[in-house]
Design a protein around this motif. Structure first.
Motif, short mmCIF file in Angstrom:
data_model
loop_
_atom_site.label_atom_id
_atom_site.label_comp_id
_atom_site.label_asym_id
_atom_site.label_seq_id
_atom_site.Cartn_x
_atom_site.Cartn_y
_atom_site.Cartn_z
N ASN A 220 -32.22 7.34 0.70
CA ASN A 220 -31.86 7.06 -0.69
C ASN A 220 -30.71 6.08 -0.87
OD1 ASN A 220 -33.77 8.96 -1.97
ND2 ASN A 220 -32.52 10.52 -0.97
N LYS A 221 -30.43 5.30 0.16
CA LYS A 221 -29.28 4.42 0.08
C LYS A 221 -29.54 3.21 -0.81
CE LYS A 221 -26.49 5.95 3.87
NZ LYS A 221 -25.66 5.58 5.03
N ASP A 222 -28.44 2.52 -1.15
CA ASP A 222 -28.56 1.42 -2.11
C ASP A 222 -29.37 0.25 -1.56
OD1 ASP A 222 -27.24 2.65 -4.20
OD2 ASP A 222 -25.26 1.88 -3.63
N PHE A 223 -29.37 0.04 -0.26
CA PHE A 223 -30.17 -1.08 0.27
C PHE A 223 -31.65 -0.82 0.02
CE2 PHE A 223 -30.82 1.47 4.10
CZ PHE A 223 -31.98 0.96 4.69
N ILE A 224 -32.04 0.44 -0.04
CA ILE A 224 -33.43 0.77 -0.37
C ILE A 224 -33.66 0.57 -1.86
CG2 ILE A 224 -35.09 2.66 -0.49
CD1 ILE A 224 -33.80 3.68 2.15
N GLY A 225 -32.75 1.09 -2.67
CA GLY A 225 -32.90 0.93 -4.12
C GLY A 225 -32.95 -0.52 -4.54
N LEU A 236 -37.68 7.99 -2.40
CA LEU A 236 -38.21 8.72 -1.25
C LEU A 236 -39.16 7.87 -0.42
CD1 LEU A 236 -38.61 11.21 0.49
CD2 LEU A 236 -40.32 12.02 -1.16
N ALA A 237 -40.12 7.22 -1.06
CA ALA A 237 -41.10 6.42 -0.31
C ALA A 237 -40.39 5.31 0.46
CB ALA A 237 -42.15 5.84 -1.25
N GLY A 238 -39.45 4.64 -0.20
CA GLY A 238 -38.70 3.58 0.49
C GLY A 238 -37.87 4.13 1.64
N SER A 239 -37.28 5.31 1.43
CA SER A 239 -36.48 5.93 2.49
C SER A 239 -37.33 6.26 3.70
CB SER A 239 -35.82 7.21 1.97
OG SER A 239 -34.93 6.94 0.91
N ALA A 251 -34.52 4.68 16.94
CA ALA A 251 -33.75 5.80 16.38
C ALA A 251 -34.39 7.12 16.80
CB ALA A 251 -33.71 5.71 14.86
N ARG A 252 -33.58 8.10 17.13
CA ARG A 252 -34.10 9.39 17.56
C ARG A 252 -33.48 10.56 16.79
NH1 ARG A 252 -37.49 6.69 18.64
NH2 ARG A 252 -38.64 6.38 20.59
N ILE A 253 -32.58 10.28 15.86
CA ILE A 253 -32.05 11.29 14.94
C ILE A 253 -32.05 10.64 13.56
CG2 ILE A 253 -30.16 12.87 14.40
CD1 ILE A 253 -29.14 12.20 17.34
N VAL A 254 -32.62 11.32 12.57
CA VAL A 254 -32.72 10.74 11.24
C VAL A 254 -32.07 11.69 10.23
CG1 VAL A 254 -34.71 9.30 11.72
CG2 VAL A 254 -35.08 11.65 10.97
N ARG A 255 -31.12 11.18 9.50
CA ARG A 255 -30.37 11.96 8.50
C ARG A 255 -31.01 11.72 7.14
NH1 ARG A 255 -25.92 11.38 4.98
NH2 ARG A 255 -24.39 13.10 5.04
N MET A 256 -31.67 12.75 6.58
CA MET A 256 -32.48 12.58 5.38
C MET A 256 -32.28 13.72 4.40
SD MET A 256 -34.22 9.70 6.04
CE MET A 256 -35.74 9.71 5.07
N HIS A 257 -32.60 13.46 3.14
CA HIS A 257 -32.44 14.47 2.09
C HIS A 257 -33.68 15.35 1.92
CE1 HIS A 257 -29.28 11.54 0.84
NE2 HIS A 257 -28.64 12.63 0.50
N ASP A 258 -34.87 14.76 1.87
CA ASP A 258 -36.10 15.51 1.62
C ASP A 258 -36.69 15.96 2.95
OD1 ASP A 258 -38.88 16.19 1.15
OD2 ASP A 258 -38.69 15.21 -0.80
N VAL A 259 -36.44 17.22 3.31
CA VAL A 259 -36.82 17.69 4.64
C VAL A 259 -38.33 17.77 4.84
CG1 VAL A 259 -36.68 19.65 6.25
CG2 VAL A 259 -34.64 18.88 5.03
N PRO A 260 -39.11 18.39 3.94
CA PRO A 260 -40.56 18.48 4.21
C PRO A 260 -41.23 17.12 4.39
CG PRO A 260 -39.93 20.01 2.46
CD PRO A 260 -38.75 19.12 2.71
N ALA A 261 -40.94 16.17 3.50
CA ALA A 261 -41.55 14.85 3.62
C ALA A 261 -41.09 14.16 4.90
CB ALA A 261 -41.20 14.00 2.40
#
Length: 291
Positions: A220-225, A236-239, A251-261
């Motif tokens: 959800n960062k601004d570079f995506i927005g 979400l889709a962009g993230s 990358a092998r660790i991803v820090r994200m807000h929407d866990v199920p997706a």
């Protein structure tokens, strides 16, 4: 190499770890204080683990500009959450802080990872980590958090981020932190504009080549927005697209807000990359289909 982080094990050659975000702040960037109450923060962390998150990242102070939060207040926000999660789940707990005193208290409470967005900016941070068994995420940023800064400028953002991370890794090792307890993060959007974050994503393999587990925080960062012209709540889709691009590049660790997706997208990406077998095989597998 198998990493024992907290009470879980990770093989980053074969798996991608999902890190959920839980902010115990009234002014968090994305959720705007939704998990500021202690019970809400603990509930969100435990639910994230139940939904498939491998670990949860607890933050008591946002990175962006805003009012000063004292060390004592940050500890009061973070430590009770860490203690409650550690009692309720075996999920890995990381604490997002740039203060050595907060890190020390969080480790004592049960945190297994210090997620330092200042990249060891506090001169005591490396010593605190070295005296413990905690892993450390070394993140690239420029200058202190929480303050207004001039427009971002890099002659070569990837080269400068890479040099910074290599130097801070060397500093950590010199302080006594074993290399196998270090994780690196290029710091998407942290003191960088959208073009910088896109370039980091495009050339992320040059950061992965450092040879340490690589974490990315793109959710959800601004570079995506700005890239897709969407407000925070519609990214979400962009993230997920940015996350998948990062996984493909190491990358092998991803820090994200929407866990199920995120879990679904990560599992699918692992399967495509040959890191994980499909959960089941049925389609066109019946003997009569092969006649």
């Amino acid at each position: 190499m198998i990493h024992r982080i907290g009470r879980r094990e990770f093989d980053f050659d074969r798996r991608v770890a999902v890190m959920a975000v839980v902010n115990r702040t009234p002014d968090s960037f994305f959720d705007q204080g939704a998990t500021f109450a202690l019970d809400r923060a603990v509930e969100a962390a435990v639910r994230a683990a139940d939904l498939g998150a491998d670990w949860v990242d607890i933050g008591g102070v946002p990175f962006g500009r805003g009012p000063v939060v004292s060390t004592a207040e940050e500890i009061d926000r973070v430590v009770p959450v860490v203690e409650a999660i550690a009692a309720a789940s075996d999920v890995v707990i990381s604490v997002d802080t740039n203060k050595a005193d907060v890190a020390r208290a969080a480790i004592a409470a049960g945190a297994a990872v210090i997620n330092d967005t200042s990249g060891l900016g506090d001169p005591e941070m490396a010593g605190v980590a070295a005296a413990s068994d905690a892993y450390v995420v070394i993140t690239h940023s420029v200058g202190p958090p929480r303050v207004e800064k001039p427009p971002a400028h890099f002659d070569d953002v990837v080269g400068e981020v890479r040099r910074f991370l290599v130097e801070r890794v060397e500093r950590a090792e010199a302080a006594g932190i074993p290399r196998d307890r270090l994780i690196i993060d290029p710091g998407h959007d942290l003191d960088k504009n959208t073009l910088h974050s896109l370039e980091l994503t495009r050339r992320l393999g040059e950061i992965a080549d450092i040879g340490l587990p690589l974490l990315v925080a793109v959710s959800n960062k601004d570079f995506i927005g700005e890239s897709i012209d969407r407000p925070k709540q519609e990214r979400l889709a962009g993230s997920l697209a940015a996350m998948v691009a990062c996984i493909e590049r190491g990358a092998r660790i991803v820090r994200m807000h929407d866990v199920p997706a995120t879990v679904d997208a990560v599992r699918m990406t692992e399967a495509i990359l040959g890191l994980r077998e499909p959960a089941r095989l049925e389609h066109n597998m019946h003997p009569t289909h092969n006649v």
